[in-house]
Write an enzyme that holds these catalytic residues in place. Structure first.
Site, PDB file in Angstrom:
ATOM      1  N   GLU A 145       0.847  -1.216   0.000  1.00  0.00           N
ATOM      2  CA  GLU A 145       0.000   0.000   0.000  1.00  0.00           C
ATOM      3  C   GLU A 145       0.875   1.256   0.000  1.00  0.00           C
ATOM      4  OE1 GLU A 145      -3.627  -0.208   2.063  1.00  0.00           O
ATOM      5  OE2 GLU A 145      -3.750  -2.384   1.812  1.00  0.00           O
TER       6      GLU A 145
HETATM    7  C1  FAD Z   1       1.904  -9.181   0.341  1.00  0.00           C
HETATM    8  C2  FAD Z   1       1.654  -8.127  -0.681  1.00  0.00           C
HETATM    9  C3  FAD Z   1       0.355  -7.778  -0.977  1.00  0.00           C
HETATM   10  C4  FAD Z   1       0.088  -6.809  -1.935  1.00  0.00           C
HETATM   11  N1  FAD Z   1      -1.203  -6.530  -2.270  1.00  0.00           N
HETATM   12  C5  FAD Z   1      -1.462  -5.708  -3.315  1.00  0.00           C
HETATM   13  C6  FAD Z   1      -2.806  -5.515  -3.797  1.00  0.00           C
HETATM   14  O1  FAD Z   1      -3.755  -6.092  -3.269  1.00  0.00           O
HETATM   15  N2  FAD Z   1      -2.990  -4.724  -4.871  1.00  0.00           N
HETATM   16  C7  FAD Z   1      -1.956  -4.097  -5.503  1.00  0.00           C
HETATM   17  O2  FAD Z   1      -2.207  -3.409  -6.475  1.00  0.00           O
HETATM   18  N3  FAD Z   1      -0.681  -4.232  -5.083  1.00  0.00           N
HETATM   19  C8  FAD Z   1      -0.401  -5.035  -4.003  1.00  0.00           C
HETATM   20  N4  FAD Z   1       0.898  -5.209  -3.578  1.00  0.00           N
HETATM   21  C9  FAD Z   1       1.970  -4.527  -4.266  1.00  0.00           C
HETATM   22  C10 FAD Z   1       2.664  -3.470  -3.439  1.00  0.00           C
HETATM   23  O3  FAD Z   1       1.835  -2.373  -3.267  1.00  0.00           O
HETATM   24  C11 FAD Z   1       3.989  -3.142  -4.129  1.00  0.00           C
HETATM   25  O4  FAD Z   1       4.855  -4.231  -3.914  1.00  0.00           O
HETATM   26  C12 FAD Z   1       4.605  -1.863  -3.630  1.00  0.00           C
HETATM   27  O5  FAD Z   1       3.849  -0.783  -4.041  1.00  0.00           O
HETATM   28  C13 FAD Z   1       6.042  -1.699  -4.128  1.00  0.00           C
HETATM   29  O6  FAD Z   1       6.190  -1.956  -5.478  1.00  0.00           O
HETATM   30  P1  FAD Z   1       7.384  -2.900  -5.981  1.00  0.00           P
HETATM   31  O7  FAD Z   1       7.299  -4.126  -5.202  1.00  0.00           O
HETATM   32  O8  FAD Z   1       7.313  -3.009  -7.442  1.00  0.00           O
HETATM   33  O9  FAD Z   1       8.722  -2.136  -5.562  1.00  0.00           O
HETATM   34  P2  FAD Z   1       9.532  -1.067  -6.407  1.00  0.00           P
HETATM   35  O10 FAD Z   1       8.625  -0.002  -6.869  1.00  0.00           O
HETATM   36  O11 FAD Z   1      10.348  -1.765  -7.417  1.00  0.00           O
HETATM   37  O12 FAD Z   1      10.486  -0.483  -5.281  1.00  0.00           O
HETATM   38  C14 FAD Z   1      11.713  -1.101  -4.876  1.00  0.00           C
HETATM   39  C15 FAD Z   1      12.355  -0.244  -3.819  1.00  0.00           C
HETATM   40  O13 FAD Z   1      12.687   1.027  -4.371  1.00  0.00           O
HETATM   41  C16 FAD Z   1      12.110   2.067  -3.629  1.00  0.00           C
HETATM   42  N5  FAD Z   1      11.735   3.158  -4.512  1.00  0.00           N
HETATM   43  C17 FAD Z   1      11.059   3.101  -5.686  1.00  0.00           C
HETATM   44  N6  FAD Z   1      10.894   4.312  -6.214  1.00  0.00           N
HETATM   45  C18 FAD Z   1      11.501   5.170  -5.372  1.00  0.00           C
HETATM   46  C19 FAD Z   1      11.671   6.587  -5.353  1.00  0.00           C
HETATM   47  N7  FAD Z   1      11.179   7.362  -6.309  1.00  0.00           N
HETATM   48  N8  FAD Z   1      12.319   7.151  -4.332  1.00  0.00           N
HETATM   49  C20 FAD Z   1      12.827   6.356  -3.334  1.00  0.00           C
HETATM   50  N9  FAD Z   1      12.686   5.044  -3.286  1.00  0.00           N
HETATM   51  C21 FAD Z   1      12.030   4.446  -4.293  1.00  0.00           C
HETATM   52  C22 FAD Z   1      10.900   1.435  -2.979  1.00  0.00           C
HETATM   53  O14 FAD Z   1      10.472   2.153  -1.866  1.00  0.00           O
HETATM   54  C23 FAD Z   1      11.439   0.064  -2.622  1.00  0.00           C
HETATM   55  O15 FAD Z   1      12.191   0.124  -1.458  1.00  0.00           O
HETATM   56  C24 FAD Z   1       1.162  -6.158  -2.591  1.00  0.00           C
HETATM   57  C25 FAD Z   1       2.473  -6.505  -2.277  1.00  0.00           C
HETATM   58  C26 FAD Z   1       2.730  -7.486  -1.339  1.00  0.00           C
HETATM   59  C27 FAD Z   1       4.161  -7.860  -1.070  1.00  0.00           C
END
Ligand code: FAD
Lengths: 379, 258
Positions: free
Chosen positions: A361
């Site tokens: 989230e």
């Molecule tokens: C158990 C679980 C349940 C989930 N449920 C849902 C759901 O129901 N619906 C849904 O749509 N999604 C869901 N998600 C997805 C979740 O919201 C995303 O995993 C989250 O938003 C992060 O995206 P990502 O994993 O692609 O990380 P990335 O975006 O690849 O980020 C990787 C790292 O880089 C950092 N980062 C990225 N951009 C920046 C920036 N501009 N500045 C500084 N740091 C940055 C991030 O904070 C993180 O530490 C779920 C995820 C999990 C693990």
């Protein structure tokens, strides 16, 4: 001290607590190990109506105030974070419908939940995590229908959901203003659930890919206007983040309870370890952080209830509660020493569960961006 | 079918109760709950009515404010109506409680204007564990009686009830009206859902303050004694399991346990 709630709420909390202690807390352990979705427990929870707290009263919901809801959800998360995430997943899916849907859509999705169904909110994609605007899923209008293609990932409740809120680009040239949100129902041809995540924590919540291959849906399944999908998703997350914080607080409270119980009875150097100031200070910090998280939650909920802006405050609550529960779970493991590291004791699970609250989230980096930008203002 | 379930509020049976300075069980701070066997009776009654029609009335003897939460809870899990009767005796024995309940049955029937086909009690209460009240109630009402019932179904002549026995179970046909006491059935009582609990809290639960005739109990509890504390015992401190087991067996052989 927890949330300040009235007599009726205390009564409901007592029932929920009893249910959590007798039917969830111990039973959930084997599911945490196997990764199986604990359907029988969730069916019982549905009978108690713990799955429908976000359904408005006019659509068959309970009409609980938000502080009462927070107290109940905290109790559920205390028993098992994945249980609370699963039940709360319905709220996450229903929010965009309530924010942008029409009467019929609101009624239909609410009824699905009330009758024991599940909802899922599908925003994240392989290339669109933090950068949610980078979605590649498309929706093309063809006559009275939209045709959706793409892949979503990490979708909570996808494998059990009856309805999905799916974001897709209706006009790639317009950036976030080209994103729209759609209702897609289970069983629609071309819709399938892909890879299930084998997760570190919240293992009793199911998380999967969602694949859309030439999924045809009636045009009336559009939520709101074309191009409003991103705004709908962001408004959804503003609200949902508070509940994410609430669940985190439940996990933190469990860490405190387990660590305090252990500190009272574990004797080293001839006295219970809780007599050491080093342990007392750790427990104090765990409690202070957790209570502060609660009060940030109450503040964000109060603003939302009054119809005042609350995006910054919900990001603050989510970020602080997420970081807090992580630290508190690490502290709990430390207080239990080697036993804390053992699967025989409950706190290693709490530490695995806690991590998610800094990630989903909106990662806590994203929350800090929201707060930081709001504080600095336009440059 | 009209069913009355007699319900007793007891101290939470998970809590450890000790004697207070006055020599009586110190119950302050211990949660009050509905006697577990009474919750089984209510669940059985509600299921019977859900499947075959009817209504479930619950009634208790106690101080209004103290027992109301328990009555609310029973309405939340399916009872249609509840009544609270002011006590007919202080520190009553089983016979005076049964006399009070017999009167309660009649008064409740008068209040609702219908008679009960079935009167249910828990087979015992988890605080006193005397298992006498249900049987005495049947005696006082001059009704047929079956104890330790784990299932009840309508039958031609009245009801078919299954009784838990040492070895298994036995089934009986009883004519109505009847009194039964209830043991733990195969299923668990339901939890109240949030909506029914909120609605139940608003329920009107009549309090009948002088409906029962005062009774002087014939049996009076003189005093209570806590069980004797366990004696220190023997600690087996051998380092490995084989030696520990050998030592335990030797000790038991010495004491002629084996
Ligand atoms: C158990 C679980 C349940 C989930 N449920 C849902 C759901 O129901 N619906 C849904 O749509 N999604 C869901 N998600 C997805 C979740 O919201 C995303 O995993 C989250 O938003 C992060 O995206 P990502 O994993 O692609 O990380 P990335 O975006 O690849 O980020 C990787 C790292 O880089 C950092 N980062 C990225 N951009 C920046 C920036 N501009 N500045 C500084 N740091 C940055 C991030 O904070 C993180 O530490 C779920 C995820 C999990 C693990």
């Amino acid at each position: 001290m927890g949330y300040i709630i009235g007599e009726e709420a205390k009564d409901l909390l007592r029932d929920v607590k009893e249910f959590c202690e007798k039917e969830v807390k111990e039973q959930i352990k084997e599911y945490d190990v196997s990764g199986e979705w604990p359907r029988p427990i969730y069916e019982q929870a549905q009978e108690m109506q713990l799955h429908m707290m976000d359904v408005p009263e006019e659509y068959g919901g309970l009409g609980l105030d938000h502080i009462t809801q927070a107290a109940l959800v905290e109790q559920m998360a205390w028993a098992d974070a994945g249980f609370a995430v699963t039940m709360n997943g319905n709220g996450l899916a229903l929010k965009p419908v309530l924010i942008s849907g029409n009467e019929e859509q609101k009624k239909k999705c609410s009824e699905m939940i009330v009758n024991g169904g599940y909802g899922a909110f599908a925003l994240t994609e392989p290339d669109a995590g933090c950068d949610a605007s980078n979605g590649k899923t498309t929706a093309v209008r063809e006559g009275d229908e939209y045709v959706l293609n793409g892949r979503k990932c990490f979708i909570t409740n996808a494998s059990v959901a009856d309805f999905f809120v799916v974001t897709a680009m209706t006009d790639k040239t317009k950036g976030t203003k080209g994103m729209s949100a759609f209702l897609v129902y289970k069983g629609t041809p071309g819709l399938s659930v892909g890879n299930h995540e084998n997760k570190m924590g919240v293992r009793t919540s199911t998380t999967s890919d969602l694949v859309l291959d030439e999924v045809r849906i009636p045009a009336e399944n559009l939520l709101g206007e074309e191009g409003t999908g991103f705004v709908t998703a962001m408004k959804t997350l503003d609200l949902a983040r508070i509940w994410c914080a609430v669940i985190g607080v439940g996990v933190a409270k469990r860490c405190i309870d387990e660590a305090a119980a252990y500190a009272r009875q574990r004797v080293q150097f001839g006295a219970p370890i809780g007599k050491n100031q080093a342990i007392q200070f750790k427990m104090a910090d765990m409690e202070i952080r957790t209570e502060a998280s609660r009060q940030l939650i109450v503040h964000a909920l109060t603003l939302a209830d009054k119809g005042l802006p609350f995006s910054k405050e919900s990001a603050e609550a989510k970020c602080f509660a997420g970081d807090s529960v992580m630290q508190t779970s690490i502290d709990a493991v430390q207080i239990l020493g080697g036993y804390g590291y053992s699967r025989e004791y409950p706190v290693e699970k709490l530490m695995r569960d806690a991590k998610i609250f800094q990630i989903f989230e909106g990662t806590n980096e994203i929350q800090r961006m929201v707060v930081g930008r709001s504080v600095i203002g336009k440059i | 079918m009209n069913i009355l379930v007699c319900v007793k509020q007891v101290p939470d049976d998970f809590a450890k109760v000790h004697l207070g300075e006055n020599g009586k069980p110190a119950l302050e701070g211990i949660d009050k709950v509905v006697n577990a066997f009474d919750t089984y009776a209510v669940e059985m009654a509600v299921r019977l009515c859900e499947n075959h029609g009817g209504r479930v009335v619950v009634a208790t003897i106690g101080a209004e404010e103290e027992v109301r939460p328990s009555m609310v809870q029973m309405i939340a899990v399916g009872a249609n109506q509840a009544y609270i009767f002011a006590p007919n005796t202080a520190d009553g024995d089983e016979s005076s409680v049964a006399a009070g309940l017999a009167e309660l049955v009649k008064k409740t029937e008068e209040t609702i204007g219908e008679s009960f086909d079935l009167i249910m009690c828990g087979k015992e209460s988890t605080d006193e564990i005397s298992s006498q009240v249900g049987a005495m109630l049947a005696e006082k009402l001059n009704l047929s009686f079956v104890s330790s019932v784990i299932d009840v179904k309508p039958a031609e002549a009245g009801l078919c009830v299954k009784q838990e026995t040492e070895e298994g179970s036995a089934s009986y046909e009883v004519s109505c009206p009847a009194v039964v006491t209830v043991a733990k059935p195969e299923y668990d009582p339901r939890y109240p859902n949030l909506k029914s609990k909120m609605a139940a809290r608003k329920a009107v639960i009549p309090y009948l303050s002088d409906a029962l005739t005062p009774v002087q109990p014939a049996v009076r509890c003189m005093n209570y004694q806590e069980p004797a504390k366990r004696e220190a015992g023997v600690k087996i401190q051998e380092k490995n399991a084989v030696d520990a087991v050998a030592r335990a067996i030797a000790l038991m052989a010495d004491d002629k346990v084996l």
